[in-house]
Motif scaffolding. Structure first.
Motif, short mmCIF file in Angstrom:
data_model
loop_
_atom_site.label_atom_id
_atom_site.label_comp_id
_atom_site.label_asym_id
_atom_site.label_seq_id
_atom_site.Cartn_x
_atom_site.Cartn_y
_atom_site.Cartn_z
N GLU A 1 2.05 5.08 -0.15
CA GLU A 1 1.48 6.40 0.65
C GLU A 1 0.86 7.09 -0.27
OE1 GLU A 1 4.73 8.19 2.66
OE2 GLU A 1 5.37 6.50 4.16
N GLU A 2 1.21 7.25 -1.70
CA GLU A 2 0.57 8.12 -2.67
C GLU A 2 0.06 7.31 -3.71
OE1 GLU A 2 0.39 11.30 -2.17
OE2 GLU A 2 2.08 11.50 -0.64
N TRP B 1 9.60 -1.75 1.08
CA TRP B 1 8.60 -2.72 1.36
C TRP B 1 8.95 -4.18 1.33
CZ3 TRP B 1 5.18 -6.12 -1.13
CH2 TRP B 1 4.21 -6.61 -0.31
N LYS C 1 0.71 -1.15 0.03
CA LYS C 1 -0.16 -0.06 -0.14
C LYS C 1 0.79 1.30 0.07
CE LYS C 1 -3.61 -2.45 2.68
NZ LYS C 1 -4.62 -2.25 3.73
N GLU D 1 10.15 2.91 -2.44
CA GLU D 1 9.22 2.72 -1.75
C GLU D 1 9.01 1.33 -1.80
OE1 GLU D 1 4.71 4.33 -0.18
OE2 GLU D 1 5.62 4.87 -2.30
#
Length: 498
Positions: free
Chosen positions: A218-219, A230, A216, A226
């Motif tokens: 953030e943007e 993860w 998921k 990102e």
């Protein structure tokens, strides 16, 4: 004539490769490997004849060859001290070094040197890097093959040219090819219970701990960094059993590693060890939303790895919070078996928030201290293995030096040569050549014999783990030919003590 000889030599070499693949034998390589490196997939051990660790690995490596005999992978080894051109080509600097070579790609194994870890490393490195799943049956088959392994899966249309998430996923899979398994497929190949949890596509799922989690961002548009962070954070189970080889790989997690050490051989206190282990497991699994971002929980069945971190002896059961990036560690003040789960929570949260004093680090003093500690442990291991070997390696040179020094002192005081050692009185350099050089040669030979001593059978036996325990033995990294720049670790406000 020379071309004919080369043809015969290469033909014999290729026949040896086929023979080794069919019968599960370890092939001995030489400098001709550089000409044939692109012909097939190779799992290669770079060894030195005098290396004790290489000798200990030998029976395990033969088992690896047997396990891979039907996989089409050539299992081989090469004397890196003799064929230095080959070892230099692949950047070998220590022994044993294990690499997987396929075409122009070279992967280096950095984890545990067990049979299971090496076989898994070879399968991951061989690829394919992105494994397609075309049906529900194929999905169930792959899940069965992976067993307790963590694996990732991209869900979406890979043919969509506007799908930027797939491109980033493919690039990350290329970089982490030997760290995890990476799959691609559509939502139709997933079971209904998994499909119902997906809110939007395309997306990436991770399957572990008998469940799955969705990426998921953030943007609305996820960045590669990102997604990489993860995937790195999700590469381990919530509370796996690990060995020392896995700790090096955890430096990419960006988390504090909570290490629990229990003694599975202590049958008299089994209930105590199990109770402590269950408390930590509850924190890791039942409170994932609270601790997963900052902590990776693991457990070990012996304290050898944590002792090397603290350079002391950690009692069992014991707990250690370790920062793999800065090499600082934290230990609780009281006994772990006397702590309740709330005490454990307070301790690890204090480590994260900088309220607990940190020890260790990577300063010059700590590196010097660690060098002396490793030297001491190396000497201790020689004496622990065989007291006679220890006397031969360290006692004999000390005896010769003592006799020579005593003879020199005797000559200085009484003006007489003792034991006929007039050579030393005449010329110190001649004395060193006559007596010192043989002593040095004897010491080196004895040390080499010590390194070549085979592993004790008891050390080679491994404790059988419970069926529900996930054992992680470390992984590997891809060789890209470029050295990474050293990054400065920012001060996070933790109390530090050298």
């Amino acid at each position: 004539v020379s071309s004919m000889e080369n043809f015969r030599s290469i033909s014999i070499f290729i026949f040896g490769c086929i023979f080794s693949a069919v019968y599960g034998q370890v092939l001995e390589l030489d400098e001709r490997f550089l000409e044939l490196r692109k012909q097939g997939d190779w799992l290669i051990e770079f060894y030195a004849p005098w290396c004790g660790h290489c000798k200990k690995l030998e029976p395990t490596y033969k088992e690896v060859a047997l396990a891979l005999r039907n996989a089409g992978i050539h299992v081989a080894k090469i004397d890196a001290t003799r064929f230095t051109g080959v070892s230099s080509e692949f950047g070998v600097r220590g022994f044993p070094t294990i690499k997987f070579i396929t075409g122009d790609k070279v992967y280096t194994h950095n984890g545990e040197r067990s049979k299971e870890a090496l076989v898994e490393f070879a399968h991951r490195a061989r690829g394919p890097i992105l494994r397609p799943v075309a049906s529900v049956g194929k999905y169930k088959e792959e899940v069965g093959l992976r067993g307790n392994s963590v694996f990732f899966m991209y869900i979406g249309d890979t043919s969509d040219p506007h799908d930027d998430l797939y491109k980033k996923y493919a690039e990350i899979a290329e970089e982490l090819a030997v760290q995890s398994y990476f799959y691609i497929g559509s939502a139709n190949v997933l079971p209904e219970d998994v499909k119902r949890t997906i809110k939007e596509m395309p997306t990436v799922l991770v399957f572990k701990d008998h469940t799955h989690y969705q990426f998921k961002p953030e943007e609305n548009v996820a960045t590669k960094s990102e997604l990489t962070a993860w995937i790195n954070a999700e590469r381990f189970h919530a509370f796996p059993q690990v060995t020392g080889g896995a700790l090096n790989e955890m430096s990419t997690l960006g988390k504090l590693v909570v290490i629990l050490v229990v003694d599975k051989t202590d049958t008299q206190n089994k209930a105590k060890h199990d109770r402590v282990k269950e408390q930590v497991r509850m924190m890791a699994v039942n409170q994932r939303s609270k601790y997963h971002k900052d902590f990776q929980f693991v457990w070990m069945s012996d304290n050898e790895a944590v002792n090397s971190i603290t350079m002391t002896t950690i009692p069992m059961p014991g707990m250690l919070v370790y920062d793999t990036e800065t090499m600082y560690y934290y230990t609780p003040e009281g006994r772990v078996d006397k702590m309740c789960i709330e005490d454990m929570k307070t301790f690890i949260e204090g480590c994260r928030d900088g309220k607990i004093q940190a020890f260790g680090g990577n300063s010059f003093f700590q590196r010097l201290k660690r060098a002396f500690y490793e030297l001491f442990m190396a000497i201790y291991s020689v004496w622990a293995t065989s007291i006679w070997l220890g006397l031969l390696v360290f006692g004999l040179p000390s005896l010769i030096i003592s006799v020579v020094c005593y003879a020199l002192l005797y000559y200085r005081v009484y003006g007489q040569h003792l034991f006929g050692l007039s050579v030393w009185a005449t010329s110190i350099w001649l004395g060193l050549l006559v007596f010192g050089l043989p002593s040095l040669i004897i010491s080196v030979v004895c040390y080499a014999l010590c390194c070549m001593e085979p592993m004790d059978e008891n050390e080679m036996e491994k404790d059988e783990d419970d069926d529900d325990d996930d054992v992680y033995s470390g992984g590997a990294s891809i060789q890209n030919g470029a050295e990474e720049e050293e990054q400065e670790v920012p001060d996070d406000g933790h109390l530090k003590k050298e």
